[in-house]
Design an enzyme around this catalytic site. Structure first.
Site, PDB file in Angstrom:
ATOM      1  N   LYS A 257      -5.597 -10.763  12.597  1.00  0.00           N
ATOM      2  CA  LYS A 257      -5.061  -9.531  13.213  1.00  0.00           C
ATOM      3  C   LYS A 257      -4.694  -9.699  14.689  1.00  0.00           C
ATOM      4  CE  LYS A 257      -6.774  -6.159   9.918  1.00  0.00           C
ATOM      5  NZ  LYS A 257      -5.593  -5.570   9.312  1.00  0.00           N
TER       6      LYS A 257
ATOM      7  N   ASP B   2     -17.217 -11.360   9.381  1.00  0.00           N
ATOM      8  CA  ASP B   2     -15.774 -11.142   9.218  1.00  0.00           C
ATOM      9  C   ASP B   2     -15.301 -10.283  10.398  1.00  0.00           C
ATOM     10  OD1 ASP B   2     -13.225 -10.463   8.584  1.00  0.00           O
ATOM     11  OD2 ASP B   2     -13.656  -9.658   6.598  1.00  0.00           O
TER      12      ASP B   2
ATOM     13  N   TYR C 172       0.827  -1.215   0.000  1.00  0.00           N
ATOM     14  CA  TYR C 172       0.000   0.000   0.000  1.00  0.00           C
ATOM     15  C   TYR C 172       0.862   1.267   0.000  1.00  0.00           C
ATOM     16  CZ  TYR C 172      -4.462  -2.362   0.349  1.00  0.00           C
ATOM     17  OH  TYR C 172      -5.578  -3.105   0.046  1.00  0.00           O
TER      18      TYR C 172
ATOM     19  N   TYR D  35     -14.547  -4.097   3.026  1.00  0.00           N
ATOM     20  CA  TYR D  35     -13.176  -4.532   2.713  1.00  0.00           C
ATOM     21  C   TYR D  35     -12.933  -5.851   3.437  1.00  0.00           C
ATOM     22  CZ  TYR D  35      -8.167  -5.019   2.447  1.00  0.00           C
ATOM     23  OH  TYR D  35      -6.909  -5.517   2.205  1.00  0.00           O
TER      24      TYR D  35
END
Ligand SMILES: Cc1ncc(COP(=O)(O)O)c(C=O)c1O
Length: 434
Positions: free
Chosen positions: A278, A249, A18, A145
């Site tokens: 995460k 999610d 990114y 996302y």
């Protein structure tokens, strides 16, 4: 390599995620982390206001997790997970099942959030295949996302991240994002009504639908947009009523980020599938998990080996990652983590509305996340916000705006004082430079 040498080598050879490599002169060297702070190679200390891409849970280099990793590395670092297992995987599976919404009793390991999502979507499609039905379309939210692999990109909103790959993505129906009413009314807003109506129509009439995937309560990378749990509950209820599988999610929202252990804990109906990553290892090591109900798991059981779920990654169920995740659960059990979370939430609730009002920004708070954006946003590539991120760094604070959205999502090691200081610094930046 001496400091100057390794940073120069990075500049010449490492392609960062990114990052437009032509515009970013060089990556910032980090020597070490401790608690909520990062110590840079040039001697500066910065507050990690975004938990390093929403991973760091209990603070950087938490000694309990570091110790568990070292111990596991000396004992068993890796083993093939097809047909073999180990204690950290079982202990972690037990803890996940104990904490997860009811009925999520089967644990599939992978490597990161995107692969946890791929697994979830493939499970859904093959579940229907096992039942001799062809269902390959998914329902998702506008602005979602879910990751950067092809399935996860397909489920995500079409936009700047997915543009070059548009023709390669499979069909997903994106429904209007259920923005809550501005006046805080209990009644549904127009977009909440529209979302529920479209969901009902698709779930009831479209027999190609395999599942509905959503980020519970908080659309994260899509701009830290919040939605209400009563709407989420109604949506899951509708999906269940018409037999559409639900995938929560929780890659970003899991492990206390939205104040409850999982965001899905705020509703009465558990999802069929839940994805995690995460914060699962406290932010130390990559690990993805897809939890599923017994109903889904049992659909794959057969004497015929061709009915297997043919999915796996080399590092699936890595023992060191599992040991880190078990240690992170241990910190939840041993330390007052939920109190720390409550402190972060209360500072956000006190300071974010004032900050937003003073600067004429809109704001949103969801648990340990507080976000704000200008009333006249410039879009994802906003140069002003890039400059603001840089000004924050200059003031000793890692804030990486998501387009126009500035947000705080700090590690749970963050004290009231740390966070108050961060709010103060942000106000100074907005006063002086923007
Ligand atoms: C909700 C959600 N799902 C999936 C992902 C993808 O996770 P990863 O970056 O670990 O592949 C992210 C990453 O930001 C996310 O926020």
């Amino acid at each position: 390599m001496a400091e100057k040498n390794w940073q120069a080598y990075d500049k010449d050879h490492i392609w960062h995620p990114y990052t437009q490599m032509q515009l970013v002169p060089e990556a910032i060297g980090v020597d070490r982390g401790e608690g909520s702070y990062l110590y840079l190679s040039d001697g500066r200390k910065i507050f990690d206001a975004i938990s390093s891409w929403w991973l760091t849970l209990h603070g950087h280099a938490h000694p309990v997790i570091a110790k568990a990793i070292a111990a596991q590395a000396k004992k068993l670092e890796q083993v093939i997970f097809a047909g073999f297992t180990h204690e950290p995987a079982s202990v972690l599976a037990k803890k996940l099942i104990e904490h997860a919404p009811e009925k999520l009793e089967k644990v599939f390991f992978s490597d990161d959030g995107s692969t946890a999502v791929e697994v979830a979507m493939k499970m859904c499609v093959q579940y229907w295949h096992q039942h001799k039905e062809t269902r390959t379309t998914f329902l998702a939210l506008d602005g979602a996302y879910h990751g950067d692999t092809f399935g996860a990109m397909s489920a995500s909103a079409r936009g700047i991240f997915t543009h070059p790959f548009g023709s390669m993505l499979f069909h997903v129906i994106h429904m209007p994002f259920p923005t809550p009413p501005v006046n805080g009314s209990k009644e549904y807003s127009k977009s909440e009504e529209l979302f529920l109506e479209q969901l009902r129509n698709h779930a009831k009439h479209d027999h190609r639908i395999a599942g509905f995937i959503y980020e519970p309560l908080l659309l994260a990378a899509g701009g830290m947009k919040t939605w209400r749990s009563n709407v989420m509950e109604e949506a899951v209820k509708i999906a269940k009523e018409y037999g559409v599988l639900t995938i929560a999610d929780e890659v970003m929202t899991g492990f206390g980020r939205t104040r409850t252990f999982f965001a899905s804990d705020t509703i009465a109906f558990p999802p069929d599938i839940m994805t995690l990553s995460k914060g699962i290892t406290g932010g130390f090591l990559p690990l993805g998990v897809t939890l599923a109900t017994k109903k889904i798991y049992e659909a794959f059981l057969s004497d015929d080996r061709s009915q297997t779920f043919f999915h796996g990654h080399s590092y699936t169920g890595n023992p060191i990652s599992c040991a880190a995740a078990v240690a992170s659960f241990g910190i939840f059990e041993q330390e007052p983590v939920m109190d720390r979370i409550a402190t972060i939430c209360s500072v956000h609730n006190e300071l974010m509305p004032k900050l937003a009002e003073k600067n004429n920004y809109n704001f949103r708070i969801q648990g340990t996340m507080a976000a704000m954006e200008p009333k006249n946003p410039e879009g994802y590539l906003s140069a002003k916000m890039q400059a603001l991120g840089k000004a924050c760094l200059d003031k000793g604070m890692l804030i990486r705006p998501l387009g126009d959205t500035i947000y705080f999502l700090p590690p749970y090691s963050t004290t009231r004082q740390d966070l108050e200081e961060a709010y103060g610094k942000l106000q100074e930046i907005l006063d002086n430079d923007f």
